[in-house]
Design an enzyme around this catalytic site. Structure first.
Site, PDB file in Angstrom:
ATOM      1  N   ASP A  21      -1.126  -9.448  -1.081  1.00  0.00           N
ATOM      2  CA  ASP A  21      -0.492  -8.131  -1.258  1.00  0.00           C
ATOM      3  C   ASP A  21      -1.595  -7.161  -1.663  1.00  0.00           C
ATOM      4  OD1 ASP A  21       1.471  -6.090  -1.701  1.00  0.00           O
ATOM      5  OD2 ASP A  21       1.418  -6.529  -3.838  1.00  0.00           O
ATOM      6  N   SER A  22      -1.272  -5.878  -1.604  1.00  0.00           N
ATOM      7  CA  SER A  22      -2.219  -4.869  -2.062  1.00  0.00           C
ATOM      8  C   SER A  22      -2.492  -5.022  -3.562  1.00  0.00           C
ATOM      9  CB  SER A  22      -1.661  -3.482  -1.784  1.00  0.00           C
ATOM     10  OG  SER A  22      -0.386  -3.356  -2.365  1.00  0.00           O
ATOM     11  N   TYR A  53      -2.025   0.636  -1.128  1.00  0.00           N
ATOM     12  CA  TYR A  53      -2.214   0.762   0.323  1.00  0.00           C
ATOM     13  C   TYR A  53      -1.261   1.828   0.904  1.00  0.00           C
ATOM     14  CZ  TYR A  53      -4.691  -3.820   0.694  1.00  0.00           C
ATOM     15  OH  TYR A  53      -5.573  -4.871   0.609  1.00  0.00           O
ATOM     16  N   GLY A  54      -0.192   2.105   0.153  1.00  0.00           N
ATOM     17  CA  GLY A  54       0.929   2.882   0.686  1.00  0.00           C
ATOM     18  C   GLY A  54       0.591   4.282   1.154  1.00  0.00           C
ATOM     19  N   CYS A  84       3.333  -7.853   1.568  1.00  0.00           N
ATOM     20  CA  CYS A  84       3.129  -6.423   1.353  1.00  0.00           C
ATOM     21  C   CYS A  84       3.778  -5.725   2.544  1.00  0.00           C
ATOM     22  CB  CYS A  84       1.634  -6.119   1.309  1.00  0.00           C
ATOM     23  SG  CYS A  84       1.231  -4.355   1.217  1.00  0.00           S
ATOM     24  N   ASN A  85       4.729  -4.864   2.262  1.00  0.00           N
ATOM     25  CA  ASN A  85       5.419  -4.184   3.362  1.00  0.00           C
ATOM     26  C   ASN A  85       4.476  -3.276   4.133  1.00  0.00           C
ATOM     27  OD1 ASN A  85       8.689  -4.340   3.306  1.00  0.00           O
ATOM     28  ND2 ASN A  85       7.779  -4.859   1.354  1.00  0.00           N
ATOM     29  N   THR A  86       3.567  -2.609   3.409  1.00  0.00           N
ATOM     30  CA  THR A  86       2.659  -1.676   4.081  1.00  0.00           C
ATOM     31  C   THR A  86       1.755  -2.440   5.051  1.00  0.00           C
ATOM     32  OG1 THR A  86       2.726  -0.239   2.133  1.00  0.00           O
ATOM     33  CG2 THR A  86       0.923   0.113   3.681  1.00  0.00           C
ATOM     34  N   GLU A 163       4.908   0.155 -11.976  1.00  0.00           N
ATOM     35  CA  GLU A 163       3.659  -0.336 -12.565  1.00  0.00           C
ATOM     36  C   GLU A 163       3.554   0.080 -14.031  1.00  0.00           C
ATOM     37  OE1 GLU A 163       0.288   0.297 -10.005  1.00  0.00           O
ATOM     38  OE2 GLU A 163       1.098  -1.211  -8.634  1.00  0.00           O
ATOM     39  N   CYS A 195       9.534  -2.568   0.026  1.00  0.00           N
ATOM     40  CA  CYS A 195       8.265  -2.520  -0.715  1.00  0.00           C
ATOM     41  C   CYS A 195       8.309  -3.675  -1.695  1.00  0.00           C
ATOM     42  CB  CYS A 195       8.147  -1.197  -1.466  1.00  0.00           C
ATOM     43  SG  CYS A 195       6.749  -1.128  -2.605  1.00  0.00           S
ATOM     44  N   THR A 196       7.189  -4.376  -1.801  1.00  0.00           N
ATOM     45  CA  THR A 196       7.214  -5.589  -2.627  1.00  0.00           C
ATOM     46  C   THR A 196       7.453  -5.297  -4.110  1.00  0.00           C
ATOM     47  OG1 THR A 196       4.830  -5.464  -2.379  1.00  0.00           O
ATOM     48  CG2 THR A 196       5.941  -7.214  -1.210  1.00  0.00           C
ATOM     49  N   HIS A 197       7.211  -4.062  -4.545  1.00  0.00           N
ATOM     50  CA  HIS A 197       7.488  -3.721  -5.945  1.00  0.00           C
ATOM     51  C   HIS A 197       8.993  -3.575  -6.226  1.00  0.00           C
ATOM     52  CE1 HIS A 197       3.257  -2.710  -6.172  1.00  0.00           C
ATOM     53  NE2 HIS A 197       3.351  -2.150  -7.352  1.00  0.00           N
TER      54      HIS A 197
HETATM   55  N1  DGL Z   1       2.560  -3.626  -1.749  1.00  0.00           N
HETATM   56  C1  DGL Z   1       2.911  -2.327  -1.237  1.00  0.00           C
HETATM   57  C2  DGL Z   1       4.105  -2.475  -0.289  1.00  0.00           C
HETATM   58  O1  DGL Z   1       4.847  -3.432  -0.334  1.00  0.00           O
HETATM   59  C3  DGL Z   1       3.253  -1.340  -2.342  1.00  0.00           C
HETATM   60  C4  DGL Z   1       2.070  -0.919  -3.171  1.00  0.00           C
HETATM   61  C5  DGL Z   1       1.007  -0.173  -2.384  1.00  0.00           C
HETATM   62  O2  DGL Z   1       1.226   0.999  -2.024  1.00  0.00           O
HETATM   63  O3  DGL Z   1      -0.019  -0.764  -2.136  1.00  0.00           O
HETATM   64  O4  DGL Z   1       4.309  -1.616   0.534  1.00  0.00           O
END
Ligand code: DGL
Length: 282
Positions: A21-22, A53-54, A84-86, A163, A195-197
């Protein structure tokens, strides 16, 4: 690197699942994997030096993702999970073309779960700007059901709130409703937490949205997809395996690791520091 997939053999089965993940948010996927597949070992790489990464361009996220995949292969990953969705939205096809093991992203499993959940055929998707701008969820949802109606919205303020550990605060509730309220008004009955968060806000969202909106969590559905994949490729770890979790980050852990660990009740053990830029991208 060839496209040939590694066949399932007995030595392969005990290798770890490589997850990245990011940053720390992908631990929501790790948590779901640990719950579903306790015999599997997991090597997790969180790119905390370069998160988020978003808001980054697709080509940057693709480069980062290929560098991380190279590290996961060096760790002997039997399969790679893009938690990570992004990165799943903008780099999955590059990863699939370059990585010699099967790569699972979070978009398809989340979209499948949304299609299964919706009764009205109107699905909401929330995620980072890069995820929403990529149109990846709409594409996959429409490929599964051409009649589906999709309303997507980028929610860039949610990741910083999570976060910060502000999971149950009036200000967080207000911001959730600013973003999601218009989707509800438009008539969605299912909301993909893209989004994983966001699974960390699941309780707040369920409280705010009530049971008329079904929340689809990409973490749980991704774990189900990995389970099916390991069975299909004959790569399930032996039942006698005590699955382990190794967490590596590219920058020293900050308070979000503690927040995620507490929220998920996940034992991450000792965290390694790794430099992914030392790895030539695949
Ligand atoms: N992990 C990213 C996602 O799932 C969220 C955090 C980021 O922007 O890197 O899209």
């Amino acid at each position: 690197m060839s496209n040939e997939k590694v066949p399932g053999g007995s030595a392969e089965k005990s290798k770890p699942i490589g997850v990245f993940d990011s940053g720390i948010g992908g631990l929501t996927v790790v948590n779901a994997l640990r719950t579903l597949l306790p015999n599997e070992s997991i090597f997790y790489l969180g790119d905390t030096a370069r998160v988020p990464y978003g808001g980054k361009s697709a080509s940057t996220v693709q480069r980062y993702s290929l560098e991380i995949a190279a590290l996961l292969l060096e760790e002997d990953a039997k399969t790679v999970v893009v938690a990570c969705n992004t990165a799943s939205a903008v780099a999955l096809s590059q990863l699939t073309a370059s990585v010699p093991v099967t790569v699972t992203g979070v978009i398809l499993p989340g979209a499948q779960a949304a299609i299964a959940a919706t009764r009205t055929g109107h699905v909401g998707v929330i995620g980072t700007r890069a995820t929403i701008n990529s149109g990846a969820y709409e594409r996959v949802l429409r490929s599964l059901d051409s009649e589906i109606r999709v309303t997507a919205r980028a929610c860039p303020l949610l990741v910083p709130l999570i976060e910060e550990g502000w999971l149950e605060r009036p200000i967080t509730d207000q911001i959730i409703m600013q973003y999601v309220g218009p989707l509800v008004d438009e008539g969605i009955d299912t909301l993909v937490l893209g989004c994983t968060h966001y699974p960390l806000l699941r309780n707040a969202m369920a409280r705010l949205l009530g049971d008329t909106i079904t929340l689809v969590d990409s973490a749980e559905n991704c774990a189900n997809a990995v389970h099916e994949l390991l069975i299909r490729e004959n790569l399930r770890a032996p039942e006698t395996n005590a699955g382990s979790l190794q967490v590596a980050l590219t920058d020293p852990p900050d308070s979000f690791l503690r927040i995620a660990r507490e929220a998920l009740q996940l034992d991450v053990g000792e965290v390694q520091l790794r430099d992914v830029t030392a790895h030539a991208p695949l």
